[in-house]
Design a protein around this motif. Structure first.
Motif, PDB file in Angstrom:
ATOM      1  N   CYS A 230      -4.132   3.141  -3.423  1.00 23.44           N
ATOM      2  CA  CYS A 230      -2.680   2.849  -2.669  1.00 23.44           C
ATOM      3  C   CYS A 230      -1.984   4.159  -2.798  1.00 23.44           C
ATOM      4  O   CYS A 230      -2.252   5.285  -3.530  1.00 23.44           O
ATOM      5  CB  CYS A 230      -2.334   1.683  -3.197  1.00 23.44           C
ATOM      6  N   HIS A 237      -8.408   0.639  -5.557  1.00 19.89           N
ATOM      7  CA  HIS A 237      -8.356  -0.852  -5.503  1.00 19.89           C
ATOM      8  C   HIS A 237     -10.015  -1.643  -5.156  1.00 19.89           C
ATOM      9  O   HIS A 237     -10.453  -0.970  -4.063  1.00 19.89           O
ATOM     10  CB  HIS A 237      -7.496  -1.307  -4.564  1.00 19.89           C
ATOM     11  N   CYS A 291      -1.036  -3.787 -10.073  1.00 17.69           N
ATOM     12  CA  CYS A 291      -0.662  -2.493  -9.563  1.00 17.69           C
ATOM     13  C   CYS A 291       0.862  -2.550  -9.141  1.00 17.69           C
ATOM     14  O   CYS A 291       1.359  -3.475  -8.954  1.00 17.69           O
ATOM     15  CB  CYS A 291      -1.365  -2.027  -8.453  1.00 17.69           C
ATOM     16  N   CYS A 293       1.968  -1.471  -6.556  1.00 13.35           N
ATOM     17  CA  CYS A 293       2.082  -1.670  -5.211  1.00 13.35           C
ATOM     18  C   CYS A 293       2.387  -3.097  -5.243  1.00 13.35           C
ATOM     19  O   CYS A 293       2.527  -3.624  -4.041  1.00 13.35           O
ATOM     20  CB  CYS A 293       1.000  -0.966  -4.341  1.00 13.35           C
TER      21      CYS A 293
HETATM   22 ZN   LIG Z   1      -2.047  -0.310  -5.663  1.00 13.61          ZN
END
Ligand SMILES: [Zn+2]
Length: 408
Positions: A230, A237, A291, A293
């Protein structure tokens, strides 16, 4: 997850000649831990029993794929219409991980033919997401820049060492990189990060001259799935709907978060050639914490090494035996050695040492063309005296001649 693994087990037991035997005493699993009781699959299994892995009649196959095998012939992989759909969804998800949006334009510099999977996967993914694709393939460097100038893509998909060559060509030919439309680069086949997830020398060399965000990926034909980074760039991922992954130490025990081990995969939702607990031989670091993100899926760092002598040259995974076999296809070859070393960007580079005699019946161009057709890349060829080759392969020193020298 467990439901999907069980669906796969019943599909394999019913339709796979290979797994029918393997899964004799298994019917279903109750939890993730009982996956560990299921047998492993190895690359040699697929090489030796290739057609026994096919779970559908041949007339349902819509795409035929080959990869270099460990021994002898290449391995065949097969995709049905549903598998092609799954492959496209996989790469659409990859594009979304890189924050690529519908209406963006992508320059695809990897080949779409030659029975390769990667180029096809990205093509299908672009159509799933609604992204425009410019299929330059691995054409000349000038051609790549002409197409960038003409169509102004924001994204490039490339083997990173090829991207670096493009950048060097641009600098040598007065192409203004600061005016280039590219914003993102999806890197395939070679790592661009160190084990600490910082850019490696190849990644740094690219980004020092071209201001684009690089995304690392990890994928293989066997997985039919890609691990893609990402925006945070903290490992690729896992796509949990498409793949079940284990990262195991040498005793088959799951490694701790942040540790590295062998990647073992079980495909989910694959129709023609599903695999159960396939040992990739690739050593990666696993990250299980959430993560930045916000996604909670497991992440894998770059491939740190190979369990065996597996080589990754210019995006092609290959074993020494396949290279030796390709060279031996030349009837007039008397003596040779193949040496692998790491280049300045920590990528494997191969050099084939031959004598003058090798060039007497075929030209260097013909030899390179032949090797490229067999290996999908061209090794460097060095013409040297016979005694230098003898030194390398250990004639007069050991009883066993070793034509493959690993200097990594
Ligand atoms: Zn991520």
């Amino acid at each position: 997850m467990i439901t999907r693994i069980n669906q796969q087990i019943s599909h394999l037991k019913k339709n796979s000649k290979f797994y029918k035997k393997q899964l004799n005493q298994f019917s279903r699993i109750d939890n993730v831990l009982s996956v560990k009781k299921l047998p492993f699959t190895t690359k040699d299994d697929i090489t030796m029993h290739n057609s026994d892995f096919l779970c559908v009649p041949k007339n349902k196959v819509r795409d035929f794929i080959t990869t270099s095998g460990t021994i002898g012939d290449p391995i065949s992989f097969y995709l049905t219409q549903n598998d092609l759909k799954r492959l496209g969804i996989n790469e659409r998800n990859s594009f979304e991980l890189c924050n690529i949006k519908k209406g963006n334009k992508v320059l695809l510099t990897t080949t779409l033919d030659k029975c390769f999977m990667a180029g096809l996967a990205y093509y299908l993914g672009s159509q799933e997401l609604g992204v425009g694709i410019i299929r330059t393939g691995p054409g000349s460097l000038k051609y790549q820049w002409d197409m960038i100038e003409r169509f102004k893509p924001e994204i490039i998909i490339a083997v990173p060492s090829f991207l670096l060559k493009m950048i060097r060509f641009a600098k040598d030919n007065n192409i203004d990189l600061s005016q280039c439309s590219l914003l993102k680069g999806i890197c395939i086949g070679e790592p661009i990060r160190e084990s600490n997830l910082q850019l490696n020398s190849l990644g740094k060399a690219i980004s020092s001259d071209l201001n684009i965000k690089l995304y690392s990926t990890y994928a293989s034909t066997e997985m039919m799935t890609a691990f893609t980074e990402c925006d945070e760039g903290r490992g690729g991922h896992l796509q949990e709907d498409l793949l079940f992954v284990e990262v195991l130490d040498k005793n088959g025990i799951e490694v701790k978060d942040g540790d590295s081990g062998e990647v073992v995969i079980t495909t989910l939702g694959v129709e023609a050639m599903p695999l159960l607990r396939y040992r990739t031989g690739d050593i990666c670091t696993v990250y299980r914490a959430k993560c930045k993100c916000g996604r909670t899926s497991l992440r894998l760092g770059p491939v740190l090494g190979r369990k065996s002598q597996r080589l990754k040259v210019k995006g092609t995974t290959i074993f020494p035996s396949a290279i030796i076999e390709a060279v031996y296809a030349f009837k007039h070859v008397e003596n040779f050695a193949i040496e692998v070393s790491l280049d300045e960007f920590d990528s494997d580079t191969l050099c084939l040492f031959v004598t003058d005699e090798f060039l007497q019946t075929s030209s260097l161009k013909e030899i390179k063309g032949f090797l490229k057709s067999k290996l999908l890349f061209t090794p460097e060829i060095c013409v040297v005296e016979n005694r230098i080759i003898n030194d390398k392969i250990g004639i007069n020193k050991t009883r066993k001649i070793n034509r493959f020298i690993d200097n990594r």
